[in-house]
Enzyme design. Structure first.
Site, mmCIF file in Angstrom:
data_model
loop_
_atom_site.group_PDB
_atom_site.id
_atom_site.type_symbol
_atom_site.label_atom_id
_atom_site.label_comp_id
_atom_site.label_asym_id
_atom_site.label_seq_id
_atom_site.Cartn_x
_atom_site.Cartn_y
_atom_site.Cartn_z
ATOM 1 N N LYS A 1 0.855 -1.184 0.000
ATOM 2 C CA LYS A 1 0.000 0.000 0.000
ATOM 3 C C LYS A 1 0.890 1.233 0.000
ATOM 4 O O LYS A 1 2.072 1.177 0.351
ATOM 5 C CB LYS A 1 -0.952 0.015 1.211
ATOM 6 C CG LYS A 1 -0.274 0.013 2.590
ATOM 7 C CD LYS A 1 0.108 1.396 3.078
ATOM 8 C CE LYS A 1 0.797 1.332 4.440
ATOM 9 N NZ LYS A 1 1.748 2.445 4.637
ATOM 10 N N ASP B 1 -1.468 -1.284 11.071
ATOM 11 C CA ASP B 1 -2.073 -1.169 9.745
ATOM 12 C C ASP B 1 -2.449 -2.513 9.122
ATOM 13 O O ASP B 1 -2.879 -2.572 7.967
ATOM 14 C CB ASP B 1 -1.160 -0.393 8.789
ATOM 15 C CG ASP B 1 0.204 -1.035 8.611
ATOM 16 O OD1 ASP B 1 0.487 -2.033 9.298
ATOM 17 O OD2 ASP B 1 0.996 -0.529 7.796
#
Length: 270
Positions: free
Chosen positions: A8, A133
């Site tokens: 990401k 995350d």
């Protein structure tokens, strides 16, 4: 089961305050990209983990994939032993969330393989226990992220049809190093509003706080960013706590030999 845990990027990253628990609150947009590892999980007689590709530092028994297995095994003792093979491609300590993705995809694979019946919310609850995350990669779609990076809101931002170049200068920046030099402060922009504006307005409006503290120590980060802009990037920024820098382009760029000494991944955005 074979899956491909993807990386990401952070589009904007503001470290807004130090929390009482030692973590930091932040504001960011997480956006999935195609740079991926390969993760194979198969039923086996005994539990095992092995990795190939990029060397993963530390004790293999503490790998997040194994931690994810043991976390689910506590609540689902019927899960049999498995053989986990991780082929590591996404660079480590690069601000790309590679280890977090491996963890989340392990949870999703085990859920699917053994019919555990966990929905996304339940899998996110498990993933968030293993890293701030990790939960993002359960749904694996663009999100506005806040808290310590484990709380998410929907965000109407799409870069579908755009093209991204990710450049990693082979520098490992640990989370401790990155946060050790940061000075938390309220964001000077409403990131959700800024992201709703045209891409060509992001350059001067959307920043990564870590660039301010890390660029003096690692000037190559600014050099890469400048080069991406010179090649026609509409927006360029460091992702996460570094050291990867990305550029978003309208069309496939001719990067030629611009980054021949670095790790580079490029491809379309979804």
């Amino acid at each position: 089961m074979l899956t491909f845990p993807n990386a990401k990027i952070n589009i904007g990253l503001y470290i807004t305050e130090k929390r009482a628990d030692g973590f930091h609150n932040l504001s960011s947009c997480f956006y999935p990209v195609g740079w991926s590892d390969a993760l194979e999980i198969l039923p086996a007689e005994t539990l095992s983990f092995e990795s190939t590709g990029i060397d993963i530092p530390g004790d293999a028994s503490q790998n997040l994939c194994l931690k994810a297995y043991h976390l689910l095994k506590k609540d689902f003792p019927e899960i049999p032993p498995v053989r986990i093979h991780l082929h590591k491609v996404v660079p480590i300590g690069a601000g790309l969330g590679g280890g977090s993705a491996d963890c989340a995809f392990t949870i999703k694979s085990l859920n699917s393989l053994f019919n555990l019946g966990l929905d996304d919310k339940a899998m996110q609850a498990y993933a968030s226990q293993l890293g701030s995350d990790c939960a993002f990669f359960i749904e694996n779609k663009p999100k506005y992220c806040f808290g310590k990076g484990d709380q998410f809101d929907e965000i109407a931002v799409s870069l579908k049809g755009k093209y991204i170049v990710l450049v990693n200068p082979n520098i490992h920046i640990s989370t401790a190093e990155a946060y050790g030099s940061i000075k938390p402060k309220p964001a000077n922009v409403d990131l959700q509003i800024a992201l709703s504006q045209p891409l060509d307005t992001w350059k001067d409006a959307i920043l990564n706080d870590f660039e301010t503290s890390l660029t003096p120590k690692y000037p190559v980060l600014q050099e890469i960013k400048d080069t991406l802009y010179s090649l026609g990037a509409e927006y360029a920024c460091m992702t996460g706590s570094g050291s990867t820098v990305f550029g978003i382009f309208e069309n496939t760029p001719a990067i030629k030999q611009a980054f021949k000494e670095y790790m580079v991944w490029q491809g379309p955005l979804e």
